[in-house]
Enzyme design. Sequence first.
Site, mmCIF file in Angstrom:
data_model
loop_
_atom_site.group_PDB
_atom_site.id
_atom_site.type_symbol
_atom_site.label_atom_id
_atom_site.label_comp_id
_atom_site.label_asym_id
_atom_site.label_seq_id
_atom_site.Cartn_x
_atom_site.Cartn_y
_atom_site.Cartn_z
ATOM 1 N N GLU A 191 9.446 2.445 1.814
ATOM 2 C CA GLU A 191 8.614 1.886 2.899
ATOM 3 C C GLU A 191 8.980 0.434 3.199
ATOM 4 O OE1 GLU A 191 4.930 0.088 2.291
ATOM 5 O OE2 GLU A 191 4.642 0.837 0.250
ATOM 6 N N LYS B 147 -3.775 -0.141 -7.348
ATOM 7 C CA LYS B 147 -4.286 -1.431 -7.830
ATOM 8 C C LYS B 147 -5.791 -1.369 -7.898
ATOM 9 C CE LYS B 147 -0.793 -4.675 -6.507
ATOM 10 N NZ LYS B 147 0.006 -4.577 -5.284
HETATM 11 N N1 PSU Z 1 -0.653 -1.534 -2.205
HETATM 12 C C1 PSU Z 1 0.233 -2.285 -2.893
HETATM 13 N N2 PSU Z 1 1.294 -2.813 -2.247
HETATM 14 C C2 PSU Z 1 1.496 -2.614 -0.899
HETATM 15 C C3 PSU Z 1 0.553 -1.807 -0.193
HETATM 16 C C4 PSU Z 1 -0.492 -1.293 -0.884
HETATM 17 O O1 PSU Z 1 0.068 -2.469 -4.098
HETATM 18 O O2 PSU Z 1 2.460 -3.131 -0.345
HETATM 19 C C5 PSU Z 1 0.779 -1.529 1.262
HETATM 20 C C6 PSU Z 1 1.440 -0.150 1.443
HETATM 21 O O3 PSU Z 1 2.329 -0.206 2.548
HETATM 22 C C7 PSU Z 1 0.266 0.746 1.760
HETATM 23 C C8 PSU Z 1 -0.589 -0.184 2.590
HETATM 24 O O4 PSU Z 1 0.617 1.915 2.468
HETATM 25 O O5 PSU Z 1 -0.474 -1.443 1.944
HETATM 26 C C9 PSU Z 1 -2.017 0.273 2.686
HETATM 27 O O6 PSU Z 1 -2.686 -0.495 3.630
HETATM 28 P P1 PSU Z 1 -4.159 -0.059 4.116
HETATM 29 O O7 PSU Z 1 -5.021 -0.202 2.893
HETATM 30 O O8 PSU Z 1 -4.500 -1.016 5.196
HETATM 31 O O9 PSU Z 1 -4.043 1.365 4.579
#
Ligand code: PSU
Length: 305
Positions: free
Chosen positions: A25, A160
Amino acid sequence: MNQYLDISQEVAEALAENKPVVALESTIISHGMPYPQNVETALKVEQVIRDNGAVPATIAIIGGKLKAGLTKAEIEHLGKTGSAVTKVSRRDLPIIVAKGMDGATTVATTMIIASLAGIKVFATGGVGGVHRGAETTMDISADLEELAMTPVMVICAGAKSILDLGLTLEYLETKGVPVIGYGTDELPAFYTRKSGFGVDYQLNTPKELAEAFLVKQAVGLKGGMLVTNPIPEEYSMDSEVINKAIDEAIAESKRQGIHGKDTTPFLLAKVKEITGGDSLDSNIQLVFNNARLAAQTAAELCKIK
Ligand code: PSU
Ligand code: MN
């Protein structure tokens, strides 16, 4: 082929020859890590995948094209531009493409593009999930819905604890997404190998992962699979230190009224700020660890197919 899709020659050839390919990603590059470590890590993780016998396909939206396989210059561009690049989840994709813009893809959007390209395995760091307090904010990442509908195996280091891990597991259960512990029966919590929450199943080899994934497809169950791979012991962090940093970060985000798509990047940056370089080092190492497993699993899938 979809008119918006642009697969690099190397990735297209590997897919045509049934060689292993691993998707990566790009939100992790633009929003997940600071420059220049983000670019260094993105390039190195591609090398780790090559060293393990697979072809890397880093995914992003560039000039309105859904790209599977980026050039070094494109990775550098996303890393340098950082959070000024639009973070693109499922709901953002149509607008960014229609406008011919650039976008960094989240887990959800990377799955969509990987699936369009025919890529089955995807390695990352952490996935989005159900946020703490979601019972009132309704902040639940679109990554979870994507896992329920798009046939890609996502290999991560768990979630996390900026998230509510228990609610995240409940949500995935409701949506019929298998959550696998790789070599463990406990959900890893990204920086730490343990979280106190059990996973549905423990599988211990890339072959077992490939077999389970293939059965899901063969039976016609839609959606993917979430593989949680614990961070190697030597890079894992002290759970008290990290949990304290996370609690502080969440309190600060509430004070500042952070919400919506900014929440996850804000919390990631804040945790990094509070813990100094330690959490970044761990973050980088766990991505490499997931890339290795993803390359091996993609190879097993090619053998069985
Ligand atoms: N969690 C992490 N590192 C990240 C992300 C999440 O530890 O870089 C990023 C990923 O791209 C994940 C996104 O898909 O954040 C999720 O964002 P949201 O909670 O807004 O859907
Ligand atoms: Mn959200």
